[in-house]
Design a protein around this motif. Structure first.
Motif, short mmCIF file in Angstrom:
data_model
loop_
_atom_site.label_atom_id
_atom_site.label_comp_id
_atom_site.label_asym_id
_atom_site.label_seq_id
_atom_site.Cartn_x
_atom_site.Cartn_y
_atom_site.Cartn_z
N SER A 67 0.81 -1.22 0.00
CA SER A 67 0.00 0.00 0.00
C SER A 67 0.85 1.27 0.00
N ALA A 68 2.17 1.13 0.05
CA ALA A 68 3.06 2.30 -0.02
C ALA A 68 3.14 2.80 -1.45
N HIS A 69 3.72 3.99 -1.59
CA HIS A 69 3.78 4.63 -2.91
C HIS A 69 5.03 5.49 -2.98
N ARG A 70 5.13 6.27 -4.05
CA ARG A 70 6.37 7.03 -4.28
C ARG A 70 6.51 8.24 -3.37
N HIS A 71 5.43 8.71 -2.77
CA HIS A 71 5.50 9.92 -1.94
C HIS A 71 5.86 9.54 -0.51
N LEU A 72 7.14 9.69 -0.17
CA LEU A 72 7.63 9.25 1.13
C LEU A 72 7.26 10.22 2.24
N ASP A 200 -17.05 -3.39 -1.07
CA ASP A 200 -17.22 -4.06 0.22
C ASP A 200 -16.31 -5.28 0.34
N GLY A 201 -16.08 -5.97 -0.77
CA GLY A 201 -15.15 -7.09 -0.74
C GLY A 201 -13.75 -6.65 -0.41
N LEU A 202 -13.33 -5.53 -0.98
CA LEU A 202 -12.00 -5.00 -0.71
C LEU A 202 -11.90 -4.49 0.73
N VAL A 203 -12.95 -3.86 1.22
CA VAL A 203 -12.97 -3.40 2.61
C VAL A 203 -12.75 -4.57 3.56
N LEU A 204 -13.48 -5.67 3.33
CA LEU A 204 -13.33 -6.84 4.20
C LEU A 204 -11.92 -7.42 4.09
N ALA A 205 -11.37 -7.46 2.89
CA ALA A 205 -10.02 -7.97 2.71
C ALA A 205 -9.00 -7.14 3.49
N ARG A 206 -9.16 -5.83 3.44
CA ARG A 206 -8.23 -4.96 4.16
C ARG A 206 -8.38 -5.15 5.68
N ALA A 236 -15.69 -3.96 20.01
CA ALA A 236 -15.12 -2.62 20.11
C ALA A 236 -14.21 -2.27 18.94
N ALA A 237 -13.57 -3.25 18.32
CA ALA A 237 -12.61 -2.96 17.24
C ALA A 237 -13.29 -2.71 15.90
N GLU A 238 -14.58 -2.93 15.78
CA GLU A 238 -15.23 -2.84 14.47
C GLU A 238 -15.17 -1.44 13.88
N ASP A 239 -15.36 -0.42 14.71
CA ASP A 239 -15.30 0.95 14.18
C ASP A 239 -13.93 1.25 13.58
N TYR A 240 -12.89 0.82 14.29
CA TYR A 240 -11.53 1.01 13.79
C TYR A 240 -11.33 0.26 12.48
N LEU A 241 -11.75 -0.99 12.43
CA LEU A 241 -11.58 -1.78 11.21
C LEU A 241 -12.39 -1.19 10.06
N ASN A 246 -12.48 1.15 4.82
CA ASN A 246 -13.09 2.08 3.87
C ASN A 246 -12.07 3.07 3.31
N ALA A 247 -11.16 3.54 4.16
CA ALA A 247 -10.14 4.48 3.68
C ALA A 247 -9.25 3.81 2.62
N TYR A 248 -8.91 2.54 2.85
CA TYR A 248 -8.07 1.83 1.90
C TYR A 248 -8.80 1.61 0.58
N ALA A 249 -10.06 1.22 0.65
CA ALA A 249 -10.83 0.94 -0.57
C ALA A 249 -11.04 2.18 -1.41
N GLN A 250 -11.05 3.35 -0.80
CA GLN A 250 -11.24 4.58 -1.55
C GLN A 250 -10.04 4.92 -2.43
N ARG A 251 -8.86 4.43 -2.05
CA ARG A 251 -7.66 4.81 -2.80
C ARG A 251 -7.02 3.66 -3.56
N THR A 252 -7.58 2.45 -3.47
CA THR A 252 -6.93 1.28 -4.06
C THR A 252 -7.87 0.54 -4.99
N PRO A 253 -7.53 0.36 -6.26
CA PRO A 253 -8.34 -0.46 -7.15
C PRO A 253 -8.27 -1.93 -6.71
N PRO A 254 -9.40 -2.66 -6.75
CA PRO A 254 -9.36 -4.08 -6.35
C PRO A 254 -8.33 -4.90 -7.11
N VAL A 255 -8.17 -4.63 -8.41
CA VAL A 255 -7.18 -5.39 -9.20
C VAL A 255 -5.77 -5.16 -8.65
#
Length: 340
Positions: A67-72, A200-206, A236-241, A246-255
């Motif tokens: 999930s890292a990228h070129r912007h350090l 939603d599939g990607l959210v669960l995977a993350r 209690a951890a569900e909100d965090y997860l 959701n944040a990850y799925a917004q920036r990452t294509p499933p492929v």
């Protein structure tokens, strides 16, 4: 090989100092390259990179997880936070006033490459970047997680172009337990696609991935007991997860997630092919990269090898969450042989 625990301390490393008071230059670019992928044949690809610091300074390639990228880190050309601001920036161990810092977006990170991607392919792309920039030899390659795997491939396949490697929480092969974790994550994405719900599939995977990155000890300290909310039990951890997924799925294509997740499981490099100095960093609580795997790697590397073992409740994510300890390791590894 030396073995020692590393405490979380804030180092003040020495290093090359260029006589220039101006902010370090930051260059962002991309170029096309023809690359023979190990499992998918020759492809025309585009590589995106950042190049921060004086071109006269020793060059260090920095790479993180999938999930890292070129912007350090934030810099004059892009003030947005990067993925490793804790280590990169003025006064930090990876200071662009002392090092020329190179980084890339992983091949496949934009979702445009729907084919098996080997970590060796990423290493070949980095060699092409050095050619493109006119960099003959890297002073260092700092890789964490997937980046450590790619660094080992680079050290094995392009030994004349690298002086030293720092490999944090990554080894020469994927452990079957960790591969099983990732296989289930990819099945979650596939199930979402069957229901026309890729997001939603990607959210669960993350969310599943996060459980493998962290530890029971951290969750025990951070989260309390379950409660009943509107007639159902919510832990209690569900909100965090949910937030992280959701944040990850917004920036990452499933492929992109699928192909880079698979790429981790394709890792296979013979440690005996690596003869340059290597600093390995292992975390006792890391469930994806067991300590025994790092010991096995250290025993078969041919060059000077240092092994540093951390203890962290953050497990695999210690490279992100233990800035002092990681900075101390980087300073020790990168400053060796460099005039103060």
């Amino acid at each position: 090989m030396s073995l020692a625990p590393v405490s979380c301390i804030d180092p003040t490393p020495a290093g090359p100092c260029l006589d220039d008071a101006r902010p370090p230059a930051a260059r962002r670019g991309e170029f096309d390259l023809d690359l023979a992928l190990r499992h998918a044949g020759r492809r025309r690809l585009r590589l995106r990179y950042e190049d921060v610091g004086d071109v006269r300074a020793p060059a260090v390639l920095v790479a993180g997880g999938i999930s890292a990228h070129r912007h350090l880190a934030a810099h004059a050309a892009d003030a947005a936070p990067g993925w490793w601001d804790a280590q990169v920036g003025a006064g930090r161990v990876l200071d662009p006033a002392r090092w020329r810092l190179l980084s890339i977006d992983w091949l496949g990170a934009d979702g445009s490459l729907d084919a098996p991607i080997d970590p060796a392919d990423q290493a070949a792309a980095i060699a092409a970047l050095l050619d493109h920039l006119g960099v003959g030899v890297l002073h260092g390659f700092v890789g964490s997680s997937y980046g450590a795997m790619v660094g080992l491939q680079f050290a094995a396949n392009f030994p004349a172009r690298l002086d030293r490697l720092v490999a944090i929480s990554g080894t020469h092969r994927a452990h079957p337990y960790a591969s099983a974790w990732r296989a289930l994550q990819r099945r979650a994405v596939a199930l979402g696609a069957l229901q026309c719900d890729d997001v939603d599939g990607l959210v669960l995977a993350r969310q599943l991935a996060l459980l493998s990155y962290r530890t029971p000890e951290e969750f025990g300290e951070r989260f309390g007991p379950a409660r009943v909310v509107e007639g159902r039990v919510r832990v209690a951890a569900e909100d965090y997860l949910d937030h992280c997924g959701n944040a990850y799925a917004q920036r990452t294509p499933p492929v992109a997630f699928l192909r880079l997740s698979e790429s981790i499981d394709l890792q296979d490099v013979d440690p005996a092919r690596i003869a340059i100095p290597v600093t390995l960093v292992a975390v006792e609580q890391d469930r994806l990269v067991p300590l025994a795997e790092v010991y096995a790697l250290a025993q078969h590397l041919r060059g000077e090898t240092r092994l540093r073992v951390l203890r962290s409740r953050y497990g695999h994510d210690a490279f992100l969450k233990e800035p002092g300890a990681i900075a101390a390791v980087l300073a020790e590894a990168l400053d060796a042989g460099v005039p103060a």
